[in-house]
Design a protein around this motif. Structure first.
Motif, PDB file in Angstrom:
ATOM      1  N   GLY A  80       0.809  -1.217   0.000  1.00  0.00           N
ATOM      2  CA  GLY A  80       0.000   0.000   0.000  1.00  0.00           C
ATOM      3  C   GLY A  80       0.832   1.251   0.000  1.00  0.00           C
ATOM      4  N   GLY A  81       2.149   1.109  -0.127  1.00  0.00           N
ATOM      5  CA  GLY A  81       3.024   2.272  -0.114  1.00  0.00           C
ATOM      6  C   GLY A  81       4.364   1.930   0.503  1.00  0.00           C
ATOM      7  N   ALA A  82       5.192   2.949   0.665  1.00  0.00           N
ATOM      8  CA  ALA A  82       6.531   2.749   1.209  1.00  0.00           C
ATOM      9  C   ALA A  82       6.465   2.445   2.701  1.00  0.00           C
ATOM     10  CB  ALA A  82       7.390   3.990   0.963  1.00  0.00           C
ATOM     11  N   ALA A  83       7.339   1.547   3.148  1.00  0.00           N
ATOM     12  CA  ALA A  83       7.407   1.198   4.564  1.00  0.00           C
ATOM     13  C   ALA A  83       7.956   2.345   5.384  1.00  0.00           C
ATOM     14  CB  ALA A  83       8.283  -0.036   4.755  1.00  0.00           C
ATOM     15  N   CYS A  84       7.507   2.414   6.649  1.00  0.00           N
ATOM     16  CA  CYS A  84       8.042   3.389   7.592  1.00  0.00           C
ATOM     17  C   CYS A  84       9.182   2.724   8.364  1.00  0.00           C
ATOM     18  CB  CYS A  84       6.950   3.861   8.547  1.00  0.00           C
ATOM     19  SG  CYS A  84       5.604   4.745   7.769  1.00  0.00           S
ATOM     20  N   SER A  85      10.400   2.982   7.975  1.00  0.00           N
ATOM     21  CA  SER A  85      11.555   2.378   8.629  1.00  0.00           C
ATOM     22  C   SER A  85      11.948   3.232   9.827  1.00  0.00           C
ATOM     23  CB  SER A  85      12.719   2.253   7.639  1.00  0.00           C
ATOM     24  OG  SER A  85      12.368   1.427   6.557  1.00  0.00           O
ATOM     25  N   LEU A  86      11.358   2.939  10.972  1.00  0.00           N
ATOM     26  CA  LEU A  86      11.565   3.752  12.157  1.00  0.00           C
ATOM     27  C   LEU A  86      12.979   3.554  12.695  1.00  0.00           C
ATOM     28  CD1 LEU A  86       8.181   3.214  14.019  1.00  0.00           C
ATOM     29  CD2 LEU A  86       8.793   4.996  12.380  1.00  0.00           C
ATOM     30  N   PRO A  87      13.637   4.652  13.057  1.00  0.00           N
ATOM     31  CA  PRO A  87      15.015   4.542  13.532  1.00  0.00           C
ATOM     32  C   PRO A  87      15.112   4.178  15.005  1.00  0.00           C
ATOM     33  CG  PRO A  87      14.364   6.850  13.420  1.00  0.00           C
ATOM     34  CD  PRO A  87      13.207   6.041  12.879  1.00  0.00           C
ATOM     35  N   GLY A  88      16.114   3.381  15.336  1.00  0.00           N
ATOM     36  CA  GLY A  88      16.505   3.129  16.716  1.00  0.00           C
ATOM     37  C   GLY A  88      15.369   2.813  17.669  1.00  0.00           C
ATOM     38  N   SER A  89      15.375   3.490  18.822  1.00  0.00           N
ATOM     39  CA  SER A  89      14.385   3.237  19.861  1.00  0.00           C
ATOM     40  C   SER A  89      12.988   3.657  19.441  1.00  0.00           C
ATOM     41  CB  SER A  89      14.769   3.989  21.142  1.00  0.00           C
ATOM     42  OG  SER A  89      14.758   5.385  20.926  1.00  0.00           O
ATOM     43  N   ARG A  90      12.865   4.397  18.343  1.00  0.00           N
ATOM     44  CA  ARG A  90      11.542   4.820  17.894  1.00  0.00           C
ATOM     45  C   ARG A  90      10.713   3.646  17.398  1.00  0.00           C
ATOM     46  NH1 ARG A  90      11.305  10.922  16.103  1.00  0.00           N
ATOM     47  NH2 ARG A  90      12.726  11.769  17.661  1.00  0.00           N
ATOM     48  N   ILE A  91      11.368   2.557  17.073  1.00  0.00           N
ATOM     49  CA  ILE A  91      10.625   1.348  16.723  1.00  0.00           C
ATOM     50  C   ILE A  91       9.770   0.917  17.907  1.00  0.00           C
ATOM     51  CG2 ILE A  91      10.852  -1.104  16.157  1.00  0.00           C
ATOM     52  CD1 ILE A  91      13.397  -0.410  14.621  1.00  0.00           C
ATOM     53  N   ILE A  92      10.324   0.982  19.108  1.00  0.00           N
ATOM     54  CA  ILE A  92       9.574   0.573  20.291  1.00  0.00           C
ATOM     55  C   ILE A  92       8.423   1.528  20.546  1.00  0.00           C
ATOM     56  CG2 ILE A  92       9.731  -0.043  22.720  1.00  0.00           C
ATOM     57  CD1 ILE A  92      12.695  -0.562  22.316  1.00  0.00           C
ATOM     58  N   SER A  93       8.613   2.801  20.236  1.00  0.00           N
ATOM     59  CA  SER A  93       7.507   3.747  20.352  1.00  0.00           C
ATOM     60  C   SER A  93       6.380   3.365  19.402  1.00  0.00           C
ATOM     61  CB  SER A  93       7.999   5.171  20.044  1.00  0.00           C
ATOM     62  OG  SER A  93       8.894   5.619  21.037  1.00  0.00           O
ATOM     63  N   GLY A  94       6.735   2.897  18.205  1.00  0.00           N
ATOM     64  CA  GLY A  94       5.727   2.413  17.276  1.00  0.00           C
ATOM     65  C   GLY A  94       4.995   1.203  17.812  1.00  0.00           C
ATOM     66  N   PHE A  95       5.734   0.275  18.425  1.00  0.00           N
ATOM     67  CA  PHE A  95       5.097  -0.901  19.031  1.00  0.00           C
ATOM     68  C   PHE A  95       4.167  -0.485  20.177  1.00  0.00           C
ATOM     69  CE2 PHE A  95       8.928  -3.579  17.609  1.00  0.00           C
ATOM     70  CZ  PHE A  95       8.277  -3.955  16.441  1.00  0.00           C
ATOM     71  N   TYR A  96       4.561   0.548  20.899  1.00  0.00           N
ATOM     72  CA  TYR A  96       3.725   1.081  21.978  1.00  0.00           C
ATOM     73  C   TYR A  96       2.399   1.582  21.412  1.00  0.00           C
ATOM     74  CZ  TYR A  96       2.212   4.580  25.450  1.00  0.00           C
ATOM     75  OH  TYR A  96       1.487   5.339  26.335  1.00  0.00           O
ATOM     76  N   MET A  97       2.442   2.330  20.320  1.00  0.00           N
ATOM     77  CA  MET A  97       1.231   2.800  19.672  1.00  0.00           C
ATOM     78  C   MET A  97       0.355   1.634  19.250  1.00  0.00           C
ATOM     79  SD  MET A  97       3.024   5.827  17.427  1.00  0.00           S
ATOM     80  CE  MET A  97       1.869   5.558  16.093  1.00  0.00           C
ATOM     81  N   ASN A  98       0.972   0.603  18.674  1.00  0.00           N
ATOM     82  CA  ASN A  98       0.228  -0.577  18.240  1.00  0.00           C
ATOM     83  C   ASN A  98      -0.434  -1.286  19.416  1.00  0.00           C
ATOM     84  OD1 ASN A  98       1.156  -0.016  15.682  1.00  0.00           O
ATOM     85  ND2 ASN A  98       2.458  -1.826  15.504  1.00  0.00           N
TER      86      ASN A  98
END
Length: 242
Positions: A80-98
């Protein structure tokens, strides 16, 4: 008999995936038009899988599925589009949102405005010039609004007077801010009027505002999480505090 759900090319993101049997996966997804949906994706982990889409978090996808119960069968998936390649610890912030969506949203309950906020938050996490805590606080406020637990940020709920930046307020989870007098009502967080007004304006430039906003949001969310810890927050403690 339960109604059959048949959807084609629904735009969304994977919130969580886990292996199922030998070659399949169970997916929890968040879609723009259908809300949170659970799918079984058959044969996607085998070496002969014909699926070319990246079945990962933060990758926009187009899902098709069919089914009658809470767990539907994915029939197709496309990029559906380009992936959001979250940097470093921001990946965990994304998991938190999920994880907040997984824990707090009911299945098949569309929240298009929250979905737009989710996409905006992902873009914010991609931009390392934007403090990730500011991104998360905006997202948490929008989530509470969508759940029907929006913050009262206009007035003292007892006096009816507009909030004052130089006043301390005890924030009652079911009522809102009440001007703090002495040591009364200490079981609830005491937050400055400056912070409450800043949250209302989505202005998180001041470090003190960010600090108090985190205290308030964590307290309010805990009321709806039954005080059960978040796995993403436990993981984040190993690097930085959410």
């Amino acid at each position: 008999m339960a109604t059959e759900h048949r959807q084609q090319l629904q735009y969304g993101f994977i919130l969580h995936s886990r292996p199922y049997r030998d070659t399949s996966s169970l997916l929890d997804i968040f879609t723009r038009d259908g809300g949170r949906v659970s799918l079984v994706a058959r044969g996607v982990r085998g070496s002969r899988s014909r699926n070319n889409a990246r079945l990962e978090a933060f990758v926009p996808l187009l899902f098709s599925w069919v089914g009658r119960g809470e767990l539907r069968t994915m029939t197709a998936v496309e990029s559906g589009g380009a992936a959001c390649s979250l940097p470093g610890s921001r990946i965990i912030s994304g998991f938190y949102m999920n994880e907040l969506i997984l824990r707090l949203l009911h299945r098949d309950d569309p929240h298009p405005e929250l979905f737009a906020c989710y996409e905006s938050a992902l873009r914010g996490l991609l931009d390392e010039t934007v403090p990730q805590e500011a991104v998360l606080r905006r997202y948490e406020r929008e989530l509470l609004d969508e759940l029907g637990y929006g913050l009262q940020l206009a007035e003292d709920v007892h006096s009816g007077e507009p909030l004052q930046a130089d006043t301390q307020y005890c924030y009652h989870p079911e009522q809102g801010p009440i001007a703090q007098v002495g040591s009364q009502q200490r079981e609830y967080p005491v937050i400055s009027g400056q912070t409450l007004l800043a949250i209302r304006a989505n202005d998180y430039r001041e470090p003190g505002v960010l600090r108090e906003a985190k205290i308030l949001m964590r307290f309010l969310l805990s009321q709806h999480l039954d005080n059960r810890p978040l796995k993403s927050r436990e993981l984040y403690w190993q690097s930085r505090d959410l």
